[in-house]
Every structure is written in structure tokens, then in C-alpha cells.
Design an enzyme around this catalytic site. Structure first.
Site, short mmCIF file in Angstrom:
data_model
loop_
_atom_site.label_atom_id
_atom_site.label_comp_id
_atom_site.label_asym_id
_atom_site.label_seq_id
_atom_site.Cartn_x
_atom_site.Cartn_y
_atom_site.Cartn_z
N GLY A 1 -4.02 8.96 -7.01
CA GLY A 1 -5.45 9.11 -7.24
C GLY A 1 -6.04 7.84 -7.84
N SER B 1 1.31 6.07 -3.89
CA SER B 1 -0.03 5.56 -4.15
C SER B 1 -0.19 5.15 -5.62
CB SER B 1 -1.06 6.63 -3.74
OG SER B 1 -2.35 6.10 -3.70
N TYR B 2 -1.13 5.75 -6.36
CA TYR B 2 -1.29 5.40 -7.77
C TYR B 2 -0.11 5.87 -8.62
CZ TYR B 2 -3.60 4.16 -12.10
OH TYR B 2 -3.90 3.56 -13.30
N ASP C 1 -0.47 1.72 6.81
CA ASP C 1 -1.40 1.86 5.69
C ASP C 1 -2.00 0.49 5.35
OD1 ASP C 1 -2.78 2.65 3.38
OD2 ASP C 1 -1.00 2.44 2.12
N HIS D 1 -0.28 6.06 4.82
CA HIS D 1 -0.18 6.06 3.37
C HIS D 1 0.72 7.17 2.85
CE1 HIS D 1 -1.68 4.87 -0.56
NE2 HIS D 1 -2.01 6.12 -0.84
#
Length: 493
Positions: free
Chosen positions: A132, A228-229, A411, A464
């Protein structure tokens, strides 16, 4: 007419479909960081921030208010009889519920545990974290990527994911931090204090308390994974665990044996440089735009408005930047939605199904969740986030923890080019050179081993969310990670 990057972002966020919420939250975060960096004084020293952050991660003591409570009696109450609409023949156990991480403020994190499909007692424990920042590990990780079920287009029934990671491990999906998904705090001001440090501390307290509820997992081989984050979440939590294992013998020791992070957001500047290089090399931006960006951007915190203007000079159009070759979900004027084209096993409209399913009151009851309006991502106004995870990764490797990073090569937002730049900054030598690995008699991706225990792998044809786009290849990769062996290469196929 050309639409600037920032304006395009706001348009995309406003019209966003549910399954893209996680991606949109990251894009929003990246743009806000880019803007805030450019407005700071040129005297800002990124290395000072890195040094302070690593020190905070590794030495900070947690308060006495987090004392472990005896929770073994709560395990039975967390057992899921069956999820509404689940298919027949489910033989593995499922649990979900809340673990309080701050009794004074009433802050509690929601988890979903799916035990291994066979011989669960002999298999390791894996914690999965989505990114996020502020997005749901249950809604995305469990229900769209690596969990045992996928939500069907009727919004009511589930189908089996034959490449679920519970084929090889017991998997916990943690909604983190409080305010995300079903996790909550009874003190609303807690949400204004959300950031990397609080997230790592709360996740650590969750694990310590969760192990009191599930004591059979104490001492079990334990791994942390995410995407991701979670390129921030996973290394910071790992550093917190290792630090407390070394310095606080009064708490439960977690047998952490490695971390695995996909398409990680690791370094602000290198991610920006990696994105531009990726877009140019994949024919999304022109030579002229790329030259102008290179001329005006140093890809460090001193970059100003000239750099931002240069990067705003291209049109992403109706492309899924998290899978630049994939279909998109079309929102029709009549309120219906459908994929722009069909790919077996992949539906870009899945987020709509998940949101409807998780807001069903019977589903929330079966999950032992508080009745709430579930959403995939929450804007928590993030307070602290180091510019780079490279110092933390270096610290982990120096303390003997294996680190695997992998990238879906379609991605463009956390692309493999960006990950390569951060790996280069680690200054490691190559132990085993770049080579293919195979899946179903074709190349599943490429992989390289570095000294110190770092592995970098690509996953061919994945966007991703690698376990969503290429579930079989993702399962091969995590299986190899858990065995501590590079995935196989079958020559001559």
C-alpha cells in the site's frame, strides 16, 4: 491533449476499480513522496535518515503495556467452520480473528490462518503482508493471490486455487496496520500515528501473542513474505524480530529463517530511476521524453520541479501499469464491468467480487470479524518511511538472514530495473550467475545468487502481484525459497 502524470493519477484514483486499489495506493504514495522530496532543502541528507531508521529498528525496546497474555483458550473460538460458498472437499483447517497489540488503546489486528493442505505439523509457517501502505493482506493476498480460494464472479461462491501456498506451508495473512481491512483501534487518533515504525512494532507484538494462542508453532521454521510496499514492512519486521531475539530473552523467540519479497518498493530514488528506464526500454515513453528526464533528474532528493515536469510529459493512457501487457477492467455505462480481453485464470475485475464477498454479513460472521464496511485500502496519512531499505537489508544479510527478492517482469511501478539498482547499492559479489529457471517445460524466469545470502529472481510474464498473474511459477519460487535451493533449470527443453 497530453495529460500530465499527476493529473492522470488523480483521474485514475477517482475512477478506480476495486482490484486496483492496492496499486493506486502505492502510486499515490510514490507521487506524494516525490513531491515532498523535491520541496525539501538541498541540504537534506538521505544517508542520515537511513542511519537513524536502522538504529531505531534494531534497538528500540517495546513498552511493558505489550505484555503477552495467555490466549490458548481463544484458539477454538477462532476456528472457521466453513467460509460461505467454499467448495466441497476442504480438508485443511482455517482460523481467523483478532489479536490485541495495544490494550490501553484497544488496537487489534485481524489475521487469517490457513494451515497446510497436508502434514501441517511438519510444514513451516509463513507470514504474508500486502503493501500500500494501507492495503489488505486478506482481501488481496489471500483472496486474489496465494490463498486457497478465489472469489467467483457471482460474488458469493469460492473456487479452489490449486497453486495456493498452503500446498507447502501454513500461511498467516495479517491485516496491518490497524485501520486496514478488518483491523481496528478503539482510539481514532491511532490512525494518525500510522507509519513504518508502528507497523513493525505492532506486527511483532501480534506474532508474540499469536504464538501464545497457537503454541504448536513455537520454534517452527518461520518466514516472512510480501509484495510492493512490503519491501518496507518485511525487512523492518525481520530486523525487529532479530533484534529482540538477540537482546530480549524474556519474550518468545521467533525462529525466523528468511524473507521473500516480490516487486518490492525499496528505495525512493532508485525506484523512480528504475521506472523511467523500464518505461523507455518497453516502448511506453519516447526517446525525447527519456532524454529530457535524464537531463533534468539526478534521481536523488535534490530533484526539483524541473524533474517533476520532465517526468509528467507522457501519457500512460488506458494501460495497467502493474501489468503493461495485461487486460484492464472496463466499467460500462450501464454499471456492468468486464475484462477488456480474456486470459485463462486471470480476471482484472476480481476486486469487485472480493469487495462484495467480504462485505457480506454472513461472511464477516464466519470470519469472526467485526461488522464493518470492508475496503481494500485505507489512506492512513503515513507518518514515517525511510528513503531506502538498503541499509536494513544489508544489516539483515550481515546477521545471516537469507533475503530473496523477486520481480514480475511486466510490472512498471516497482519494476525489476529498480530492484536491480537497489541490489547494486548493496555492493555484493555474484556467487552464481544469472540463469533461467523452468516451470512446465518452459522458462519461468531468471535467477541470480549473491554472496551473503541474497537471491534475485524474475518471474516471466507476471505483473506486480506475481502469485495472481503467474500462480504456478510463484508456487515453484516459494517452494524453492523454503527449501533454501534455487529453482531448477531443466536444460534442453
Amino acid at each position: 491533449m497530453r495529460i500530465t502524470f499527476l493529473l492522470l493519477l488523480h483521474i485514475c484514483v477517482a475512477a478506480l476499480l476495486a482490484e486496483a486499489s492496492q496499486e493506486a495506493r502505492l502510486r499515490e504514495f510514490i507521487v506524494s513522496r516525490r513531491s515532498s522530496r523535491s520541496s525539501r532543502s538541498n541540504a537534506y541528507n538521505v544517508h542520515d535518515e537511513q542511519k537513524v531508521r536502522v538504529g531505531a529498528t534494531n534497538t528500540r525496546s517495546l513498552g511493558a503495556e505489550h505484555s503477552v497474555s495467555h490466549q490458548t483458550t481463544l484458539k477454538a473460538a477462532d476456528k472457521i467452520a466453513a467460509l460461505p460458498g467454499q467448495p466441497d472437499g476442504v480438508s485443511f483447517s482455517q482460523y481467523s480473528g483478532y489479536v490485541t497489540v495495544d490494550e490501553a488503546n484497544g488496537r487489534a489486528l485481524f489475521y487469517y490462518l490457513v494451515e497446510a493442505a497436508g502434514d501441517a505439523a511438519a510444514k513451516p509457517l509463513v507470514l504474508w503482508l500486502n503493501g500500500g501502505p494501507g492495503c489488505s493482506s486478506f482481501g488481496y493476498g489471500a483472496m486474489i493471490e496465494l490463498g486457497p480460494f478465489r472469489v467467483n464472479s457471482d460474488n458469493k461462491t469460492l473456487s479452489r486455487n490449486k497453486h495456493s501456498w498452503n500446498n507447502v506451508a501454513n500461511v498467516i495473512f495479517l491485516e496491518s496496520p490497524a485501520g486496514v481491512g478488518f483491523s481496528y483501534s478503539n482510539t481514532t487518533s491511532d490512525y494518525d500515528k500510522s507509519g513504518d515504525q508502528r507497523t513493525a512494532d505492532d506486527a511483532f507484538i501480534f506474532l508474540v501473542n499469536w504464538l501464545e494462542r497457537f503454541p504448536e508453532y513455537k520454534g517452527r521454521a518461520f518466514y516472512i513474505s510480501g509484495e510492493s510496499y512490503a519491501g518496507h514492512y518485511v525487512p523492518q519486521l525481520a530486523a525487529t524480530i532479530l533484534s529482540h531475539n538477540m537482546n530480549d530473552t524474556t519474550r518468545t523467540s521467533l525462529n525466523l529463517l528468511g524473507i521473500l519479497v516480490g516487486n518490492p518498493y525499496l528505495d525512493d530514488s532508485m525506484n523512480t530511476k528504475g521506472v523511467i528506464d523500464y518505461l523507455w526500454s518497453h516502448a511506453v515513453i519516447s526517446d525525447e521524453v527519456q532524454i529530457n528526464i535524464t537531463k533534468n533528474c539526478k534521481f536523488n532528493p535534490s530533484d526539483g520541479t524541473a524533474c517533476l515536469d520532465a517526468m509528467a510529459a507522457y501519457d500512460l493512457a488506458n494501460t495497467d501499469v502493474y501489468d503493461i501487457y495485461g487486460p484492464v477492467c472496463i466499467d460500462a455505462p450501464d454499471g456492468k464491468y468486464y475484462p477488456s480481453r480474456y486470459i485463462p485464470g486471470y480476471d482484472p475485475c476480481s476486486g469487485y467480487y472480493i469487495e462484495a464477498y467480504l462485505n457480506d454479513l454472513e461472511v464477516q460472521k464466519a470470519l469472526h470479524a467485526r461488522t464493518t464496511e470492508w475496503s481494500g485500502c485505507t489512506d492512513l496519512h503515513w507518518k514515517d518511511s525511510p528513503a531506502s531499505m538498503v541499509p536494513t537489508l544489508k544489516w539483515l544479510l550481515e546477521h545471516g538472514l537469507p533475503v530473496w527478492l523477486f520481480s514480475g517482469d511486466f510490472d512498471s511501478v516497482c519494476p525489476f530495473t529498480a530492484t536491480r539498482y537497489s541490489i547494486h547499492d548493496l555492493g555484493l559479489a555474484v556467487a552464481e550467475p544469472w540463469r533461467p529457471w523452468t516451470a512446465s517445460k518452459e522458462v519461468g524466469g531468471y535467477i541470480q545468487l549473491y554472496t551473503g545470502g541474497l537471491v534475485f529472481a524474475s518471474v516471466r510474464g507476471a505483473g506486480h502481484q506475481v502469485p495472481y498473474f503467474e500462480p504456478e511459477r510463484a508456487l515453484i519460487l516459494v517452494s524453492s525459497f523454503l527449501k533454501g535451493m534455487l529453482p531448477p533449470y531443466e536444460k534442453g527443453l
